[in-house]
Write a protein that holds these residues in place. Structure first.
Motif, mmCIF file in Angstrom:
data_model
loop_
_atom_site.group_PDB
_atom_site.id
_atom_site.type_symbol
_atom_site.label_atom_id
_atom_site.label_comp_id
_atom_site.label_asym_id
_atom_site.label_seq_id
_atom_site.Cartn_x
_atom_site.Cartn_y
_atom_site.Cartn_z
ATOM 1 N N GLN A 56 -12.822 -42.737 -149.672
ATOM 2 C CA GLN A 56 -11.459 -42.519 -150.173
ATOM 3 C C GLN A 56 -11.193 -43.332 -151.439
ATOM 4 O O GLN A 56 -11.449 -44.532 -151.469
ATOM 5 C CB GLN A 56 -10.456 -42.917 -149.076
ATOM 6 C CG GLN A 56 -9.043 -42.434 -149.338
ATOM 7 C CD GLN A 56 -8.952 -40.926 -149.593
ATOM 8 O OE1 GLN A 56 -9.519 -40.130 -148.851
ATOM 9 N NE2 GLN A 56 -8.269 -40.544 -150.650
ATOM 10 N N THR A 90 -8.974 -45.376 -153.755
ATOM 11 C CA THR A 90 -7.754 -46.165 -153.500
ATOM 12 C C THR A 90 -7.211 -46.854 -154.747
ATOM 13 O O THR A 90 -6.041 -47.189 -154.819
ATOM 14 C CB THR A 90 -8.051 -47.268 -152.456
ATOM 15 O OG1 THR A 90 -9.227 -47.973 -152.878
ATOM 16 C CG2 THR A 90 -8.264 -46.684 -151.069
ATOM 17 N N TYR A 122 1.325 -41.776 -154.510
ATOM 18 C CA TYR A 122 0.454 -41.699 -153.334
ATOM 19 C C TYR A 122 0.067 -43.076 -152.777
ATOM 20 O O TYR A 122 -0.801 -43.179 -151.906
ATOM 21 C CB TYR A 122 -0.808 -40.902 -153.660
ATOM 22 C CG TYR A 122 -0.552 -39.406 -153.740
ATOM 23 C CD1 TYR A 122 -0.082 -38.704 -152.620
ATOM 24 C CD2 TYR A 122 -0.758 -38.700 -154.912
ATOM 25 C CE1 TYR A 122 0.159 -37.341 -152.687
ATOM 26 C CE2 TYR A 122 -0.515 -37.333 -154.985
ATOM 27 C CZ TYR A 122 -0.053 -36.658 -153.860
ATOM 28 O OH TYR A 122 0.193 -35.318 -153.921
ATOM 29 N N LEU A 143 -8.355 -37.699 -155.171
ATOM 30 C CA LEU A 143 -7.997 -37.858 -153.759
ATOM 31 C C LEU A 143 -8.648 -36.802 -152.866
ATOM 32 O O LEU A 143 -9.013 -37.087 -151.725
ATOM 33 C CB LEU A 143 -6.472 -37.812 -153.592
ATOM 34 C CG LEU A 143 -5.723 -39.053 -154.104
ATOM 35 C CD1 LEU A 143 -4.222 -38.878 -153.928
ATOM 36 C CD2 LEU A 143 -6.200 -40.318 -153.401
#
Ligand code: F6P
Length: 329
Positions: A6, A8, A36, A286
């Motif tokens: 992921q 970040t 987000y 993402l």
């Protein structure tokens, strides 16, 4: 990085020639990331900032009041160190120590070339946003900055036409675009140019001179020729030299528009596409659509693998050159 890791923390940089709308794109990337809950970072002076560790956190306020500004608040530079593996390794270490695991590069094909190498060699997905006034990138109908540059060129040429008309002169105007003729084509059609010279199409110089001579004879003395800087005849000065040799009596003037075409407030179209592309750059990081250039084709988002975005060149339709010829007659 595997597609499952992921993202970040995202860094954003602008690279290559600046283009109006780059600030709007930076703003969109930063605000989408913050929306987000990601940590967002700006990198100064393109790849140079990665190598020199000039990287800083950016919140929503840091991109306030920039959507209307030309240039780029992150500045841009050419970075020799990044051409070498050692330089790219240092850049990676600088990102890694902050935990930055995604990068958005706003620039032209040269910038995508760097991004492509970087993402292949290291564990960091990159997204390219096409930011160049030249519009010489495949996989998108628009590049950020092109529309503004064309509007600037048109405004300048309209002014030239006033004085050209007053003096019954032939003007040869040189526009930017390096070896891509889009600025010349669009600004030339938009100002009613009699001739447009672009590197993508063969120019019959004898025919061009003959048509100017014929117009001179019938006293159509006001003629506008728009030339791309990278045209094989050597831009506006080269064309003017040939015309003066062949038609010594013609009153010819040359104007090179230059870097004025790169500055100024972005047009509504550039602000809009930059905002849209910036938003989708973060979405791509993402959702695992990595190492692509985000473009817009037929008003839909379009994703081109970075290796294709760097190689392909857009083609200029022959129809358009015919339109120029027909409308100038
Ligand atoms: O690629 C954008 C561009 O403005 C070209 O149209 C032009 O040939 C070039 O950059 C000029 O580069 P520089 O600002 O380095 O002179």
């Amino acid at each position: 990085m595997s597609k499952k890791t992921q993202v970040t923390k995202i860094g954003v940089l602008t690279s290559g020639g600046d283009a109006p709308g780059m600030n709007a794109a930076i703003r969109a990337v930063i605000r989408t990331g913050n929306y987000y809950g990601l940590e967002m970072f700006g990198v100064m002076r393109g790849y140079a900032g990665l190598v020199e560790d000039d990287i800083f956190p950016m919140d929503n306020r840091s991109v306030a009041n920039i959507i209307q500004r030309g240039g780029t608040i992150l500045k841009t530079a050419r970075c020799k160190e990044f051409y070498e593996y050692e330089g790219r390794k240092i850049a990676y270490e600088n990102l890694k120590k902050r935990g930055i695991n995604g990068l958005v590069v706003i620039g032209g094909d040269g910038s995508f070339n760097g991004a492509q190498k970087f993402s292949n060699e290291f564990d960091i997905p990159c997204i390219g946003l096409p930011g160049t006034i030249d519009k010489d990138i495949a996989g998108t109908d628009f590049t950020i900055g092109f529309d503004t540059a064309v509007n600037t060129a048109i405004e300048a040429i309209d002014k030239i036409r006033d004085t050209m008309d007053a003096h019954d002169r032939l003007f040869i105007v040189e526009v930017m675009g390096r070896d891509a003729g889009y600025i010349a084509l669009h600004s030339g059609v938009g100002t009613g140019a009699e001739n447009i010279l672009i590197p993508e199409a063969e120019t019959d110089m004898d025919q061009l001179v003959a048509s100017l001579y014929e117009k001179e004879k019938r006293k159509k003395l006001v003629n506008l020729v728009v030339v791309t800087e990278g045209d094989k005849y050597g831009g506006a000065s080269g064309v003017a030299k040939i015309v003066k040799e062949k038609i010594p009596q013609a009153d010819v003037r040359v104007c090179i528009l230059g870097h004025i075409q790169r500055g100024g407030a972005p047009s509504s179209l550039d602000r809009f596409i930059a905002s849209r592309m910036g938003y989708h750059a973060v979405e791509c990081l993402l959702n695992g659509t990595h190492n692509v250039m985000v473009g817009i084709v037929n008003n839909h988002m379009h994703y081109t693998p970075l290796n294709k975005a760097i190689k392909a060149k857009q083609k200029i339709s022959e129809d358009w050159m015919k339109i120029v010829k027909v409308l100038a007659s």
